[in-house]
Design a protein around this motif. Sequence first.
Motif, PDB file in Angstrom:
ATOM      1  N   LYS A   1      20.025  47.108   7.237  1.00 55.77           N
ATOM      2  CA  LYS A   1      20.072  45.740   7.743  1.00 55.77           C
ATOM      3  C   LYS A   1      19.652  44.720   6.691  1.00 55.77           C
ATOM      4  N   GLY A   2      18.790  45.139   5.777  1.00 56.84           N
ATOM      5  CA  GLY A   2      18.313  44.205   4.749  1.00 56.84           C
ATOM      6  C   GLY A   2      19.226  44.077   3.553  1.00 56.84           C
ATOM      7  N   LEU A   3      20.356  44.800   3.523  1.00 56.95           N
ATOM      8  CA  LEU A   3      21.286  44.755   2.385  1.00 56.95           C
ATOM      9  C   LEU A   3      22.554  43.994   2.753  1.00 56.95           C
ATOM     10  N   ASP A   4      23.223  43.487   1.709  1.00 55.77           N
ATOM     11  CA  ASP A   4      24.516  42.847   1.943  1.00 55.77           C
ATOM     12  C   ASP A   4      25.593  43.914   2.042  1.00 55.77           C
ATOM     13  N   ALA A   5      26.844  43.480   2.212  1.00 52.85           N
ATOM     14  CA  ALA A   5      27.937  44.428   2.439  1.00 52.85           C
ATOM     15  C   ALA A   5      28.159  45.341   1.238  1.00 52.85           C
ATOM     16  N   LYS A   6      28.073  44.801   0.035  1.00 50.45           N
ATOM     17  CA  LYS A   6      28.314  45.595  -1.168  1.00 50.45           C
ATOM     18  C   LYS A   6      27.204  46.643  -1.358  1.00 50.45           C
ATOM     19  N   ALA A   7      25.987  46.201  -1.146  1.00 47.56           N
ATOM     20  CA  ALA A   7      24.854  47.118  -1.292  1.00 47.56           C
ATOM     21  C   ALA A   7      24.867  48.194  -0.195  1.00 47.56           C
ATOM     22  N   GLN A   8      25.288  47.821   1.008  1.00 48.97           N
ATOM     23  CA  GLN A   8      25.384  48.805   2.084  1.00 48.97           C
ATOM     24  C   GLN A   8      26.411  49.882   1.755  1.00 48.97           C
ATOM     25  N   LYS A   9      27.537  49.470   1.181  1.00 48.33           N
ATOM     26  CA  LYS A   9      28.570  50.436   0.798  1.00 48.33           C
ATOM     27  C   LYS A   9      28.050  51.405  -0.255  1.00 48.33           C
ATOM     28  N   LYS A  10      27.332  50.870  -1.234  1.00 48.71           N
ATOM     29  CA  LYS A  10      26.777  51.703  -2.291  1.00 48.71           C
ATOM     30  C   LYS A  10      25.722  52.671  -1.717  1.00 48.71           C
ATOM     31  N   TYR A  11      24.937  52.186  -0.777  1.00 49.18           N
ATOM     32  CA  TYR A  11      23.891  53.007  -0.136  1.00 49.18           C
ATOM     33  C   TYR A  11      24.512  54.172   0.632  1.00 49.18           C
ATOM     34  N   LEU A  12      25.584  53.889   1.369  1.00 56.03           N
ATOM     35  CA  LEU A  12      26.254  54.920   2.149  1.00 56.03           C
ATOM     36  C   LEU A  12      26.923  55.958   1.256  1.00 56.03           C
ATOM     37  N   GLU A  13      27.468  55.520   0.100  1.00 56.53           N
ATOM     38  CA  GLU A  13      28.094  56.458  -0.829  1.00 56.53           C
ATOM     39  C   GLU A  13      27.059  57.428  -1.413  1.00 56.53           C
ATOM     40  N   LYS A  14      25.902  56.898  -1.773  1.00 58.55           N
ATOM     41  CA  LYS A  14      24.838  57.762  -2.292  1.00 58.55           C
ATOM     42  C   LYS A  14      24.350  58.749  -1.224  1.00 58.55           C
ATOM     43  N   GLU A  15      24.279  58.262   0.003  1.00 61.11           N
ATOM     44  CA  GLU A  15      23.852  59.131   1.104  1.00 61.11           C
ATOM     45  C   GLU A  15      24.849  60.260   1.319  1.00 61.11           C
ATOM     46  N   LYS A  16      26.115  59.937   1.210  1.00 62.23           N
ATOM     47  CA  LYS A  16      27.146  60.955   1.376  1.00 62.23           C
ATOM     48  C   LYS A  16      27.081  61.992   0.257  1.00 62.23           C
ATOM     49  N   GLU A  17      26.801  61.532  -1.008  1.00 60.92           N
ATOM     50  CA  GLU A  17      26.679  62.453  -2.128  1.00 60.92           C
ATOM     51  C   GLU A  17      25.501  63.414  -1.931  1.00 60.92           C
ATOM     52  N   ARG A  18      24.414  62.903  -1.429  1.00 57.38           N
ATOM     53  CA  ARG A  18      23.243  63.755  -1.182  1.00 57.38           C
ATOM     54  C   ARG A  18      23.556  64.819  -0.132  1.00 57.38           C
ATOM     55  N   GLU A  19      24.274  64.440   0.919  1.00 61.39           N
ATOM     56  CA  GLU A  19      24.638  65.406   1.947  1.00 61.39           C
ATOM     57  C   GLU A  19      25.552  66.491   1.393  1.00 61.39           C
ATOM     58  N   MET A  20      26.492  66.123   0.523  1.00 64.65           N
ATOM     59  CA  MET A  20      27.396  67.108  -0.068  1.00 64.65           C
ATOM     60  C   MET A  20      26.641  68.074  -0.977  1.00 64.65           C
ATOM     61  N   LYS A  21      25.669  67.547  -1.745  1.00 63.34           N
ATOM     62  CA  LYS A  21      24.869  68.415  -2.615  1.00 63.34           C
ATOM     63  C   LYS A  21      24.064  69.420  -1.788  1.00 63.34           C
ATOM     64  N   LYS A  22      23.533  68.962  -0.651  1.00 65.61           N
ATOM     65  CA  LYS A  22      22.791  69.865   0.225  1.00 65.61           C
ATOM     66  C   LYS A  22      23.688  70.975   0.767  1.00 65.61           C
ATOM     67  N   MET A  23      24.887  70.614   1.154  1.00 61.73           N
ATOM     68  CA  MET A  23      25.814  71.615   1.674  1.00 61.73           C
ATOM     69  C   MET A  23      26.191  72.621   0.607  1.00 61.73           C
ATOM     70  N   GLN A  24      26.441  72.164  -0.637  1.00 61.27           N
ATOM     71  CA  GLN A  24      26.775  73.072  -1.722  1.00 61.27           C
ATOM     72  C   GLN A  24      25.613  74.011  -2.059  1.00 61.27           C
TER      73      GLN A  24
END
Length: 450
Positions: free
Chosen positions: A420-443
């Motif tokens: 909620k405290g981030l703008d649209a661009k920062a939110q997109k970047k945050y979600l991409e990093k979160e997705k990368e972390r989830e993929m690393k955990k699965m691998q």
Amino acid sequence: MADMIKGLFGGPKPSASPVPTGDSDFADFAGAPDPSPASFSAIPTAASFTGVGAAPTGDAVPWTAWYNVHERHSLSEFRQEGVILGFLVVIIIVHVIGTSSNRKKARSWITAHGAVLKKEFALVGFGGPQIPTVDQVETDGLMKVSDSLVWHESLMKEKSPQEFTTYASGRQNIAFIDVNLALHKRYSPITVAVEFAMSLFFESMSTPAERVEAVLYPFDGRESTTVPGQVPGAHELRKDVKSSYDGFVWAVVNKDTMKQLRDDRYDVSLTSTKDSSKLPNWVTIMSESAEITDFLLTPELIKAIESAGELLEHLIITDQPIAQPQTLDETIPKKRVHLSYRIPSSGDYSKLMPIFEYFVCLTDILVQGAHFRAEVLRKVKSTREDAIKRLQKADEDEKAEERALEREKSKKVKRDLELKGLDAKAQKKYLEKEKEREMKKMQKKQTQRG
């Protein structure tokens, strides 16, 4: 016709009799002849009819089929109502006979066992008249005493037409005793027939039987859990009164009911089964230790079992719950003694009285001698400790799962606040990093599995 026209238009009227002076309104009828009594006989009256469509006769009362109910209807028209009424009468008669028969059986039981209960307990029943003594029976006669005192609602309550119960308390080493009589549903023969038929086709259903089930609750420092309002250890204020004894599970069981008893009761499932040469071949011992069996299998008990015969179902001494414990509180020992036997069809309880008397006095034997060696108690406690450990592990796993859910919940709240405290661009970047972390955990998980 000409005369009528003339009369209507003022023509001359026919002269018959003189017209009364001053009464011109009745001039037209002045010449009518006077009626005679014979003229009334021609008028049909109510008495001139004798039936439907009958011509008037003048000499009969008109009682027609409309008034004669037996001519309009017949009993054959009420055949269906008669059948229903007959069924209702039969049902009522069967119900009355069945309930009265069950009450008679309950009366017979309390009459036979009343002397023992009166001798051993200060209070029998639910506060009403006391059971007569032997002196009263000898003085007043059995029938008189039985009718006036023994059978009373305060001595044995009718919970239902097939279930009766009584209660006794006020004895050393015993908090109270509950007795329940389960009888056949004689007021519903169809139900009884169905139950017997079902027991023939399904092994899981036992054959219906009339039985007495008595449960004795001994004092053991747990008065507050068995008798409301009692202070724990109050009975120990007297130094000569000590009701404690070691806890264990031991049973004498009829082999016909042994399998079902082991399946239905958790406490009995903790024991091992072993036959005894001292007992009849139709009964077996279920015990946690051979030393406990040697102590409890007394000559008096053996004699009482032989006297009861196969009517005896079981005598169980236990400190464990009947149902498998689901919480740690349910594993707390609660000592009880159970007795179950089938009611004889003859109504003669003389052969069952020895086992009932032994059951009532059994706590005295336990308090005096049921104090076993440490090795015996260690074996008994090991089974209980295993059950407690399983429940503790299940409880810890449940709490760990709850803590994990709380952590996940707090992480989600923190993540939502950060987004909620981030703008649209920062939110997109945050979600991409979160997705990368989830993929690393699965691998990483897949690599560990491989």
